[in-house]
Design an enzyme around this catalytic site. Sequence first.
Site, PDB file in Angstrom:
ATOM      1  N   ASN A   7     -40.540 -32.735 -14.684  1.00 59.64           N
ATOM      2  CA  ASN A   7     -39.206 -32.182 -14.426  1.00 59.64           C
ATOM      3  C   ASN A   7     -39.184 -30.720 -14.890  1.00 59.64           C
ATOM      4  O   ASN A   7     -39.417 -30.434 -16.069  1.00 59.64           O
ATOM      5  CB  ASN A   7     -38.163 -33.020 -15.181  1.00 59.64           C
ATOM      6  CG  ASN A   7     -36.753 -32.522 -14.942  1.00 59.64           C
ATOM      7  OD1 ASN A   7     -36.501 -31.324 -15.006  1.00 59.64           O
ATOM      8  ND2 ASN A   7     -35.838 -33.430 -14.692  1.00 59.64           N
ATOM      9  N   ASP A   9     -36.590 -28.490 -14.589  1.00 61.12           N
ATOM     10  CA  ASP A   9     -35.247 -27.910 -14.724  1.00 61.12           C
ATOM     11  C   ASP A   9     -35.176 -26.816 -15.789  1.00 61.12           C
ATOM     12  O   ASP A   9     -34.482 -25.813 -15.627  1.00 61.12           O
ATOM     13  CB  ASP A   9     -34.229 -28.990 -15.137  1.00 61.12           C
ATOM     14  CG  ASP A   9     -33.978 -30.009 -14.052  1.00 61.12           C
ATOM     15  OD1 ASP A   9     -34.401 -29.787 -12.910  1.00 61.12           O
ATOM     16  OD2 ASP A   9     -33.355 -31.042 -14.368  1.00 61.12           O
ATOM     17  N   HIS A  10     -35.888 -27.042 -16.907  1.00 53.31           N
ATOM     18  CA  HIS A  10     -35.741 -26.099 -18.023  1.00 53.31           C
ATOM     19  C   HIS A  10     -36.328 -24.732 -17.727  1.00 53.31           C
ATOM     20  O   HIS A  10     -35.960 -23.749 -18.372  1.00 53.31           O
ATOM     21  CB  HIS A  10     -36.369 -26.673 -19.292  1.00 53.31           C
ATOM     22  CG  HIS A  10     -35.557 -27.778 -19.885  1.00 53.31           C
ATOM     23  ND1 HIS A  10     -34.182 -27.773 -19.903  1.00 53.31           N
ATOM     24  CD2 HIS A  10     -35.922 -28.935 -20.477  1.00 53.31           C
ATOM     25  CE1 HIS A  10     -33.737 -28.865 -20.480  1.00 53.31           C
ATOM     26  NE2 HIS A  10     -34.779 -29.602 -20.829  1.00 53.31           N
ATOM     27  N   ARG A  18     -30.583 -15.155 -17.779  1.00 59.24           N
ATOM     28  CA  ARG A  18     -30.399 -13.754 -17.389  1.00 59.24           C
ATOM     29  C   ARG A  18     -29.964 -13.613 -15.926  1.00 59.24           C
ATOM     30  O   ARG A  18     -29.891 -12.502 -15.419  1.00 59.24           O
ATOM     31  CB  ARG A  18     -31.720 -12.986 -17.583  1.00 59.24           C
ATOM     32  CG  ARG A  18     -32.080 -12.745 -19.032  1.00 59.24           C
ATOM     33  CD  ARG A  18     -31.205 -11.638 -19.611  1.00 59.24           C
ATOM     34  NE  ARG A  18     -31.382 -11.499 -21.040  1.00 59.24           N
ATOM     35  CZ  ARG A  18     -32.242 -10.659 -21.611  1.00 59.24           C
ATOM     36  NH1 ARG A  18     -33.023  -9.912 -20.881  1.00 59.24           N
ATOM     37  NH2 ARG A  18     -32.304 -10.587 -22.909  1.00 59.24           N
ATOM     38  N   HIS A  43     -33.269 -31.501 -10.880  1.00 58.10           N
ATOM     39  CA  HIS A  43     -31.904 -32.021 -10.833  1.00 58.10           C
ATOM     40  C   HIS A  43     -31.000 -30.902 -10.333  1.00 58.10           C
ATOM     41  O   HIS A  43     -30.813 -29.905 -11.024  1.00 58.10           O
ATOM     42  CB  HIS A  43     -31.494 -32.476 -12.238  1.00 58.10           C
ATOM     43  CG  HIS A  43     -30.139 -33.107 -12.313  1.00 58.10           C
ATOM     44  ND1 HIS A  43     -29.672 -33.695 -13.462  1.00 58.10           N
ATOM     45  CD2 HIS A  43     -29.151 -33.259 -11.390  1.00 58.10           C
ATOM     46  CE1 HIS A  43     -28.448 -34.181 -13.241  1.00 58.10           C
ATOM     47  NE2 HIS A  43     -28.109 -33.911 -11.993  1.00 58.10           N
ATOM     48  N   ARG A  49     -26.082 -25.344 -12.929  1.00 55.50           N
ATOM     49  CA  ARG A  49     -26.338 -24.633 -14.196  1.00 55.50           C
ATOM     50  C   ARG A  49     -27.796 -24.226 -14.349  1.00 55.50           C
ATOM     51  O   ARG A  49     -28.099 -23.308 -15.089  1.00 55.50           O
ATOM     52  CB  ARG A  49     -25.868 -25.453 -15.388  1.00 55.50           C
ATOM     53  CG  ARG A  49     -26.763 -26.593 -15.789  1.00 55.50           C
ATOM     54  CD  ARG A  49     -26.414 -27.109 -17.171  1.00 55.50           C
ATOM     55  NE  ARG A  49     -25.154 -27.815 -17.200  1.00 55.50           N
ATOM     56  CZ  ARG A  49     -24.929 -28.913 -17.941  1.00 55.50           C
ATOM     57  NH1 ARG A  49     -25.884 -29.382 -18.723  1.00 55.50           N
ATOM     58  NH2 ARG A  49     -23.788 -29.526 -17.923  1.00 55.50           N
ATOM     59  N   HIS A 191     -36.640 -40.169 -19.464  1.00 56.32           N
ATOM     60  CA  HIS A 191     -35.639 -39.553 -20.332  1.00 56.32           C
ATOM     61  C   HIS A 191     -36.063 -39.651 -21.795  1.00 56.32           C
ATOM     62  O   HIS A 191     -36.244 -40.743 -22.316  1.00 56.32           O
ATOM     63  CB  HIS A 191     -34.233 -40.140 -20.168  1.00 56.32           C
ATOM     64  CG  HIS A 191     -33.178 -39.112 -20.469  1.00 56.32           C
ATOM     65  ND1 HIS A 191     -32.798 -38.797 -21.749  1.00 56.32           N
ATOM     66  CD2 HIS A 191     -32.488 -38.278 -19.660  1.00 56.32           C
ATOM     67  CE1 HIS A 191     -31.890 -37.837 -21.709  1.00 56.32           C
ATOM     68  NE2 HIS A 191     -31.691 -37.496 -20.449  1.00 56.32           N
ATOM     69  N   GLY A 192     -36.232 -38.478 -22.392  1.00 57.42           N
ATOM     70  CA  GLY A 192     -36.546 -38.405 -23.817  1.00 57.42           C
ATOM     71  C   GLY A 192     -37.990 -38.737 -24.169  1.00 57.42           C
ATOM     72  O   GLY A 192     -38.333 -38.816 -25.343  1.00 57.42           O
ATOM     73  N   GLY A 213     -39.559 -34.079 -18.731  1.00 57.26           N
ATOM     74  CA  GLY A 213     -39.235 -32.665 -18.612  1.00 57.26           C
ATOM     75  C   GLY A 213     -39.243 -31.925 -19.925  1.00 57.26           C
ATOM     76  O   GLY A 213     -40.121 -31.100 -20.206  1.00 57.26           O
TER      77      GLY A 213
HETATM   78  N1  PXP Z   1     -35.244 -38.835 -15.531  1.00 56.97           N
HETATM   79  C1  PXP Z   1     -33.956 -38.535 -15.247  1.00 56.97           C
HETATM   80  C2  PXP Z   1     -33.238 -39.381 -14.252  1.00 56.97           C
HETATM   81  C3  PXP Z   1     -33.319 -37.432 -15.835  1.00 56.97           C
HETATM   82  O1  PXP Z   1     -32.037 -37.145 -15.530  1.00 56.97           O
HETATM   83  C4  PXP Z   1     -34.049 -36.623 -16.727  1.00 56.97           C
HETATM   84  C5  PXP Z   1     -33.413 -35.407 -17.329  1.00 56.97           C
HETATM   85  O2  PXP Z   1     -33.106 -34.497 -16.325  1.00 56.97           O
HETATM   86  C6  PXP Z   1     -35.388 -36.955 -16.968  1.00 56.97           C
HETATM   87  C7  PXP Z   1     -35.952 -38.096 -16.392  1.00 56.97           C
HETATM   88  C8  PXP Z   1     -36.249 -36.141 -17.894  1.00 56.97           C
HETATM   89  O3  PXP Z   1     -35.763 -36.274 -19.197  1.00 56.97           O
HETATM   90  P1  PXP Z   1     -36.390 -35.355 -20.343  1.00 56.97           P
HETATM   91  O4  PXP Z   1     -36.081 -33.942 -19.983  1.00 56.97           O
HETATM   92  O5  PXP Z   1     -35.702 -35.838 -21.573  1.00 56.97           O
HETATM   93  O6  PXP Z   1     -37.874 -35.625 -20.347  1.00 56.97           O
END
Ligand code: PXP
Length: 238
Positions: A7, A9-10, A18, A43, A49, A191-192, A213
Amino acid sequence: MPLLGVNIDHVATLRQARRGREPDPVHAAVVAESAGADGITVHLREDRRHIQDRDVQVLRQMVATRLNLEMSVSPEIRDFALRVVPDQVTLVPERREEITTEGGLDVITHQQRVAECCSALLDAGILVSLFIDPDETQIRRSLDFGVQAVELHTGAYADAAPGRVREEQLRRLQTAAELTCSLGLILNLGHGLDYRNVQPVAALPGAHELNIGHSIISRAVFVGLDQAVREMKALIST
Ligand code: PXP
Protein backbone atom coordinates in the site's frame (compact mmCIF):
# COMPACT_ATOMS: atom_id res chain seq x y z
CA MET A 1 3.10 -18.45 1.11
CA PRO A 2 0.90 -15.39 0.67
CA LEU A 3 1.33 -12.67 -1.92
CA LEU A 4 2.42 -9.19 -0.83
CA GLY A 5 0.30 -6.18 -1.76
CA VAL A 6 2.16 -2.96 -0.99
CA ASN A 7 0.00 0.00 0.00
CA ILE A 8 1.66 3.20 -1.21
CA ASP A 9 -0.80 5.77 0.20
CA HIS A 10 1.82 7.23 2.52
CA VAL A 11 4.03 8.22 -0.39
CA ALA A 12 1.14 10.37 -1.57
CA THR A 13 0.66 11.69 1.99
CA LEU A 14 4.22 13.03 1.88
CA ARG A 15 3.66 14.62 -1.53
CA GLN A 16 0.41 16.25 -0.39
CA ALA A 17 2.27 17.85 2.53
CA ARG A 18 3.56 20.33 -0.08
CA ARG A 19 0.84 19.80 -2.71
CA GLY A 20 3.71 19.26 -5.17
CA ARG A 21 4.92 16.52 -7.49
CA GLU A 22 7.22 14.51 -5.27
CA PRO A 23 7.52 11.88 -4.05
CA ASP A 24 5.36 10.33 -6.75
CA PRO A 25 3.40 7.20 -5.73
CA VAL A 26 3.74 5.97 -9.31
CA HIS A 27 7.52 5.89 -8.85
CA ALA A 28 6.95 4.01 -5.57
CA ALA A 29 4.83 1.42 -7.37
CA VAL A 30 7.55 0.77 -9.95
CA VAL A 31 10.21 0.35 -7.23
CA ALA A 32 7.94 -1.87 -5.10
CA GLU A 33 7.16 -4.13 -8.03
CA SER A 34 10.80 -4.50 -9.00
CA ALA A 35 11.56 -5.43 -5.37
CA GLY A 36 9.02 -8.25 -5.46
CA ALA A 37 5.62 -6.76 -4.59
CA ASP A 38 2.87 -8.93 -6.04
CA GLY A 39 0.39 -6.07 -6.19
CA ILE A 40 -0.02 -2.36 -5.56
CA THR A 41 -2.78 -1.08 -3.27
CA VAL A 42 -4.07 2.49 -3.02
CA HIS A 43 -6.99 4.01 -1.15
CA LEU A 44 -8.78 6.78 -3.03
CA ARG A 45 -10.49 8.57 -0.17
CA GLU A 46 -13.53 10.77 -0.65
CA ASP A 47 -11.56 13.73 0.77
CA ARG A 48 -8.56 12.96 -1.53
CA ARG A 49 -6.24 13.48 1.40
CA HIS A 50 -3.44 11.42 -0.14
CA ILE A 51 -4.04 9.47 -3.37
CA GLN A 52 -5.48 11.62 -6.20
CA ASP A 53 -7.58 10.59 -9.20
CA ARG A 54 -4.56 11.12 -11.45
CA ASP A 55 -2.51 8.64 -9.41
CA VAL A 56 -5.03 5.86 -9.90
CA GLN A 57 -5.32 6.64 -13.62
CA VAL A 58 -1.56 6.58 -14.17
CA LEU A 59 -1.13 3.51 -11.95
CA ARG A 60 -3.74 1.72 -14.04
CA GLN A 61 -1.40 2.19 -17.00
CA MET A 62 1.87 1.51 -15.17
CA VAL A 63 1.23 -1.30 -12.70
CA ALA A 64 2.53 -4.55 -14.14
CA THR A 65 1.27 -6.79 -11.33
CA ARG A 66 -2.21 -6.05 -9.97
CA LEU A 67 -3.85 -2.79 -8.96
CA ASN A 68 -6.07 -3.05 -5.89
CA LEU A 69 -8.20 0.04 -5.28
CA GLU A 70 -9.49 0.50 -1.75
CA MET A 71 -12.58 2.68 -1.63
CA SER A 72 -15.83 3.44 0.14
CA VAL A 73 -19.22 2.56 -1.33
CA SER A 74 -19.87 6.21 -2.28
CA PRO A 75 -21.48 6.52 -5.75
CA GLU A 76 -18.94 9.16 -6.82
CA ILE A 77 -15.97 6.91 -6.09
CA ARG A 78 -17.77 3.87 -7.50
CA ASP A 79 -18.29 5.69 -10.82
CA PHE A 80 -14.62 6.62 -10.87
CA ALA A 81 -13.69 2.94 -10.33
CA LEU A 82 -15.99 1.92 -13.15
CA ARG A 83 -14.11 4.28 -15.49
CA VAL A 84 -10.63 3.14 -14.39
CA VAL A 85 -11.42 -0.59 -13.97
CA PRO A 86 -8.71 -1.66 -11.50
CA ASP A 87 -7.94 -5.38 -11.23
CA GLN A 88 -9.53 -5.45 -7.80
CA VAL A 89 -11.60 -3.21 -5.56
CA THR A 90 -11.54 -3.61 -1.80
CA LEU A 91 -14.54 -1.95 -0.18
CA VAL A 92 -13.67 -0.27 3.11
CA PRO A 93 -15.56 1.92 5.59
CA GLU A 94 -14.60 5.57 5.59
CA ARG A 95 -15.07 8.37 8.07
CA ARG A 96 -13.57 11.77 7.33
CA GLU A 97 -12.14 12.35 10.80
CA GLU A 98 -10.37 9.01 11.09
CA ILE A 99 -6.57 8.81 10.86
CA THR A 100 -6.72 5.48 9.05
CA THR A 101 -9.39 2.87 8.34
CA GLU A 102 -10.52 2.04 11.87
CA GLY A 103 -12.71 -1.02 11.68
CA GLY A 104 -14.03 -3.42 9.10
CA LEU A 105 -16.93 -2.60 6.82
CA ASP A 106 -20.21 -3.60 8.49
CA VAL A 107 -21.85 -5.48 5.63
CA ILE A 108 -25.03 -6.04 7.66
CA THR A 109 -25.77 -2.44 8.67
CA HIS A 110 -24.84 -1.13 5.21
CA GLN A 111 -26.26 -4.10 3.31
CA GLN A 112 -28.17 -2.08 0.71
CA ARG A 113 -25.31 0.25 -0.25
CA VAL A 114 -22.77 -2.58 -0.25
CA ALA A 115 -25.02 -4.69 -2.48
CA GLU A 116 -25.52 -1.87 -5.02
CA CYS A 117 -21.83 -1.08 -5.16
CA CYS A 118 -20.76 -4.74 -5.45
CA SER A 119 -23.15 -5.53 -8.24
CA ALA A 120 -21.97 -2.54 -10.35
CA LEU A 121 -18.31 -3.47 -9.85
CA LEU A 122 -18.85 -7.19 -10.46
CA ASP A 123 -20.82 -6.44 -13.63
CA ALA A 124 -17.78 -4.50 -14.89
CA GLY A 125 -15.61 -7.61 -14.39
CA ILE A 126 -13.74 -6.24 -11.37
CA LEU A 127 -12.75 -8.67 -8.61
CA VAL A 128 -14.36 -7.43 -5.40
CA SER A 129 -13.09 -7.93 -1.86
CA LEU A 130 -14.80 -6.77 1.35
CA PHE A 131 -12.65 -5.49 4.22
CA ILE A 132 -14.38 -6.91 7.29
CA ASP A 133 -13.65 -7.78 10.90
CA PRO A 134 -12.74 -11.43 11.56
CA ASP A 135 -16.30 -12.10 12.65
CA GLU A 136 -18.37 -15.15 11.70
CA THR A 137 -21.55 -13.24 10.84
CA GLN A 138 -19.73 -10.68 8.68
CA ILE A 139 -17.93 -13.44 6.78
CA ARG A 140 -21.08 -15.49 6.16
CA ARG A 141 -23.06 -12.41 5.05
CA SER A 142 -20.28 -11.45 2.61
CA LEU A 143 -21.37 -14.40 0.49
CA ASP A 144 -24.72 -12.67 -0.17
CA PHE A 145 -23.04 -10.04 -2.35
CA GLY A 146 -21.47 -12.45 -4.83
CA VAL A 147 -17.95 -11.16 -4.11
CA GLN A 148 -14.93 -13.37 -4.68
CA ALA A 149 -12.83 -12.28 -1.69
CA VAL A 150 -12.71 -10.81 1.79
CA GLU A 151 -9.87 -9.06 3.56
CA LEU A 152 -9.84 -9.79 7.27
CA HIS A 153 -8.97 -6.79 9.45
CA THR A 154 -5.81 -7.64 11.40
CA GLY A 155 -5.79 -4.40 13.42
CA ALA A 156 -6.97 -5.93 16.72
CA TYR A 157 -4.23 -8.57 16.44
CA ALA A 158 -1.61 -5.96 15.55
CA ASP A 159 -2.63 -3.63 18.39
CA ALA A 160 -2.68 -6.39 21.03
CA ALA A 161 0.28 -6.62 23.39
CA PRO A 162 2.50 -9.61 22.64
CA GLY A 163 1.56 -12.57 24.82
CA ARG A 164 -1.82 -13.95 25.82
CA VAL A 165 -3.98 -11.20 24.34
CA ARG A 166 -2.23 -11.34 21.00
CA GLU A 167 -2.48 -15.14 20.98
CA GLU A 168 -6.24 -14.82 21.48
CA GLN A 169 -6.49 -12.42 18.56
CA LEU A 170 -4.43 -14.78 16.41
CA ARG A 171 -6.80 -17.65 17.25
CA ARG A 172 -9.71 -15.41 16.31
CA LEU A 173 -8.05 -14.71 12.94
CA GLN A 174 -7.38 -18.41 12.46
CA THR A 175 -11.02 -19.37 13.06
CA ALA A 176 -12.17 -16.62 10.70
CA ALA A 177 -9.59 -17.65 8.10
CA GLU A 178 -10.77 -21.27 8.18
CA LEU A 179 -14.39 -20.21 7.74
CA THR A 180 -13.49 -17.87 4.87
CA CYS A 181 -11.68 -20.63 2.99
CA SER A 182 -14.39 -23.21 3.71
CA LEU A 183 -16.94 -20.88 2.09
CA GLY A 184 -14.81 -20.68 -1.05
CA LEU A 185 -13.82 -17.03 -0.59
CA ILE A 186 -10.32 -15.77 -1.35
CA LEU A 187 -8.63 -14.90 1.96
CA ASN A 188 -6.76 -11.60 2.15
CA LEU A 189 -5.57 -9.99 5.38
CA GLY A 190 -4.25 -6.60 6.36
CA HIS A 191 -3.96 -3.55 8.58
CA GLY A 192 -1.27 -2.85 11.15
CA LEU A 193 1.00 -5.67 9.99
CA ASP A 194 4.70 -4.98 10.50
CA TYR A 195 8.10 -6.68 10.47
CA ARG A 196 7.60 -8.07 13.98
CA ASN A 197 4.02 -9.32 13.89
CA VAL A 198 3.56 -10.44 10.29
CA GLN A 199 4.85 -14.01 10.35
CA PRO A 200 2.05 -15.75 12.31
CA VAL A 201 -0.48 -14.08 9.98
CA ALA A 202 1.47 -15.07 6.87
CA ALA A 203 1.45 -18.65 8.17
CA LEU A 204 -2.37 -18.86 8.42
CA PRO A 205 -3.51 -21.68 6.12
CA GLY A 206 -5.12 -20.37 2.97
CA ALA A 207 -3.78 -16.80 3.28
CA HIS A 208 -3.79 -15.49 -0.28
CA GLU A 209 -2.53 -11.91 0.03
CA LEU A 210 -1.37 -9.54 2.78
CA ASN A 211 -1.83 -5.81 2.24
CA ILE A 212 0.80 -3.81 4.07
CA GLY A 213 1.50 -0.09 3.94
CA HIS A 214 2.55 1.90 6.97
CA SER A 215 5.35 -0.34 8.22
CA ILE A 216 6.92 -0.73 4.77
CA ILE A 217 6.86 2.98 3.93
CA SER A 218 8.13 3.84 7.43
CA ARG A 219 11.06 1.47 7.04
CA ALA A 220 11.70 2.78 3.54
CA VAL A 221 12.51 6.19 5.05
CA PHE A 222 15.64 4.62 6.56
CA VAL A 223 16.63 1.78 4.26
CA GLY A 224 14.95 2.68 0.97
CA LEU A 225 11.77 1.25 -0.52
CA ASP A 226 13.51 -1.49 -2.49
CA GLN A 227 15.08 -2.99 0.64
CA ALA A 228 11.97 -2.45 2.78
CA VAL A 229 9.83 -4.42 0.31
CA ARG A 230 12.46 -7.16 -0.09
CA GLU A 231 12.68 -7.62 3.70
CA MET A 232 8.91 -7.92 4.08
CA LYS A 233 8.67 -10.28 1.14
CA ALA A 234 11.38 -12.49 2.69
CA LEU A 235 9.57 -12.53 6.06
CA ILE A 236 6.25 -13.65 4.64
CA SER A 237 7.93 -16.20 2.39
CA THR A 238 9.62 -18.18 5.18
N1 PXP B 1 -5.87 -3.11 4.12
C1 PXP B 1 -6.83 -2.15 4.16
C2 PXP B 1 -8.21 -2.51 3.72
C3 PXP B 1 -6.53 -0.84 4.56
O1 PXP B 1 -7.50 0.10 4.58
C4 PXP B 1 -5.21 -0.52 4.92
C5 PXP B 1 -4.85 0.88 5.30
O2 PXP B 1 -5.05 1.72 4.21
C6 PXP B 1 -4.25 -1.54 4.84
C7 PXP B 1 -4.61 -2.84 4.48
C8 PXP B 1 -2.80 -1.29 5.19
O3 PXP B 1 -2.71 -1.02 6.56
P1 PXP B 1 -1.31 -0.54 7.14
O4 PXP B 1 -0.99 0.77 6.49
O5 PXP B 1 -1.57 -0.44 8.61
O6 PXP B 1 -0.30 -1.60 6.78
